[in-house]
Design a protein around this motif. Structure first.
Motif, PDB file in Angstrom:
ATOM      1  N   GLN A 189      27.847  29.233 -18.357  1.00 61.78           N
ATOM      2  CA  GLN A 189      27.414  30.357 -17.532  1.00 61.78           C
ATOM      3  C   GLN A 189      26.300  31.148 -18.226  1.00 61.78           C
ATOM      4  N   GLN A 193      23.780  37.718 -15.006  1.00 60.17           N
ATOM      5  CA  GLN A 193      24.313  37.227 -13.737  1.00 60.17           C
ATOM      6  C   GLN A 193      23.980  38.205 -12.606  1.00 60.17           C
ATOM      7  N   HIS A 217      28.752  35.804  -5.873  1.00 60.16           N
ATOM      8  CA  HIS A 217      28.070  35.554  -7.144  1.00 60.16           C
ATOM      9  C   HIS A 217      26.894  34.614  -6.884  1.00 60.16           C
ATOM     10  N   ARG A 220      26.444  31.481 -10.255  1.00 61.86           N
ATOM     11  CA  ARG A 220      27.617  30.981 -10.970  1.00 61.86           C
ATOM     12  C   ARG A 220      27.351  29.547 -11.440  1.00 61.86           C
ATOM     13  N   SER A 224      32.392  26.097 -12.839  1.00 66.23           N
ATOM     14  CA  SER A 224      33.082  27.309 -13.270  1.00 66.23           C
ATOM     15  C   SER A 224      34.470  27.393 -12.631  1.00 66.23           C
ATOM     16  N   ASN A 228      34.646  33.883  -6.132  1.00 65.80           N
ATOM     17  CA  ASN A 228      34.168  35.157  -5.613  1.00 65.80           C
ATOM     18  C   ASN A 228      35.347  36.054  -5.231  1.00 65.80           C
ATOM     19  N   SER A 260      32.922  38.134 -12.385  1.00 63.58           N
ATOM     20  CA  SER A 260      32.731  36.937 -13.211  1.00 63.58           C
ATOM     21  C   SER A 260      34.024  36.206 -13.552  1.00 63.58           C
ATOM     22  N   GLN A 261      35.199  36.857 -13.389  1.00 62.67           N
ATOM     23  CA  GLN A 261      36.425  36.227 -13.853  1.00 62.67           C
ATOM     24  C   GLN A 261      37.575  36.279 -12.849  1.00 62.67           C
TER      25      GLN A 261
END
Length: 281
Positions: A189, A193, A217, A220, A224, A228, A260-261
């Protein structure tokens, strides 16, 4: 998801058609500010254009429980809660400051929000705000990452919030977001971003509203494991309190965290119940 895409297209067209009006000069004596677009600092996850009033202090306690998918084994996620304590103070009519700490990655955050434009009944068609933040992830372990330095723990966020109260009951917003993480959880990544947020609020009664937001996102990395964030909930206003209850597929509560996570999957029952309790002083 189809309905969210339709609303996104509608709002984009609305913004494009109103650009000229946004730049025109205004007569403050004739143009009355539109109020109560949002009742809280957040839709669900995303920031709103609402600021803390000058010399006002807000304490926000947020809980995000674990995934409900395991049912009674972990009491529908209550055994795996993440908590955030947030303090916000209004410095002026157009600026407030925040400090918070969340259990997810044991992260501290300092943030500011600026009011750039106010929606008016005859004139400016949107409210516009800018949210900025710096985060420090203190959970990163130097024994695992021996070359870790303090700067590697830091992350940064800049987000414009463009909102419109469409009617007495319906409000909506777009949130173009740039964030940078010096340490990323997925190696391929990019550290820098981009994302686009979409939020909406529908007033059900004088005290209750239905809220939803979604983050797309834009860069991305392929492969990954993250997704979202999609969230839906209700707000209850009771005098000096606003109580927000919601379901979301993202357990992190900071902007660069849930963008992001997020790991949940609504279709597989992997989502999280949470709430925000806001106390105004």
């Amino acid at each position: 998801m189809k309905h969210l895409s339709t609303l996104f297209v509608f709002l984009s067209a609305l913004i494009a058609g109103a650009q000229e009006d946004l730049l025109e000069g205004l007569d403050p004596e004739k143009d009355q500010e539109v109020i109560a677009t949002w009742k809280s600092l957040k839709v669900v996850n995303f920031e709103t254009t609402k600021l803390v009033a000058p010399k006002e202090f807000q304490l926000i306690i947020s809980h995000r429980f674990g995934s409900v998918e395991n049912g009674i084994d972990d009491l529908f996620g209550m055994d795996n809660a993440v908590t955030r304590f947030q303090f916000a103070y209004g410095l002026t009519e157009w600026m407030h400051v925040e400090a918070s700490r969340t259990g997810f990655n044991k992260t501290y955050q300092l943030a500011t929000k600026f009011k750039l434009k106010k929606q008016q009944e005859e004139g400016v068609p949107f409210s516009i705000a800018l949210f900025t933040a710096i985060d420090a992830n203190t959970e990163l372990d130097k024994s695992i990452y021996p070359k870790l330095e303090f700067i590697d723990r830091l992350g940064y966020t800049a987000q414009f919030i463009i909102a419109r109260k469409i009617s007495k009951r319906l409000s909506a917003q777009l949130s173009p977001t740039l964030f940078h993480q010096n340490f990323v959880a997925f190696d391929p990544q990019d550290n820098t971003q981009y994302a686009m947020g979409l939020g909406a609020r529908y007033k059900l009664t004088n005290r209750w509203s239905l809220n939803a937001d979604y983050g797309y996102h834009l860069n991305r990395a392929d492969g990954s494991p993250f997704v979202n964030p999609l969230s839906i909930g209700v707000d209850l206003e009771t005098g000096g309190h606003v109580f927000q209850m919601h379901f979301t597929n993202a357990q992190p509560m900071l902007t660069n965290g849930f963008l992001s996570q997020a790991t949940g999957d609504w279709t597989e029952g992997r989502f999280y119940f949470g709430f925000n309790l806001v106390r105004v002083f």
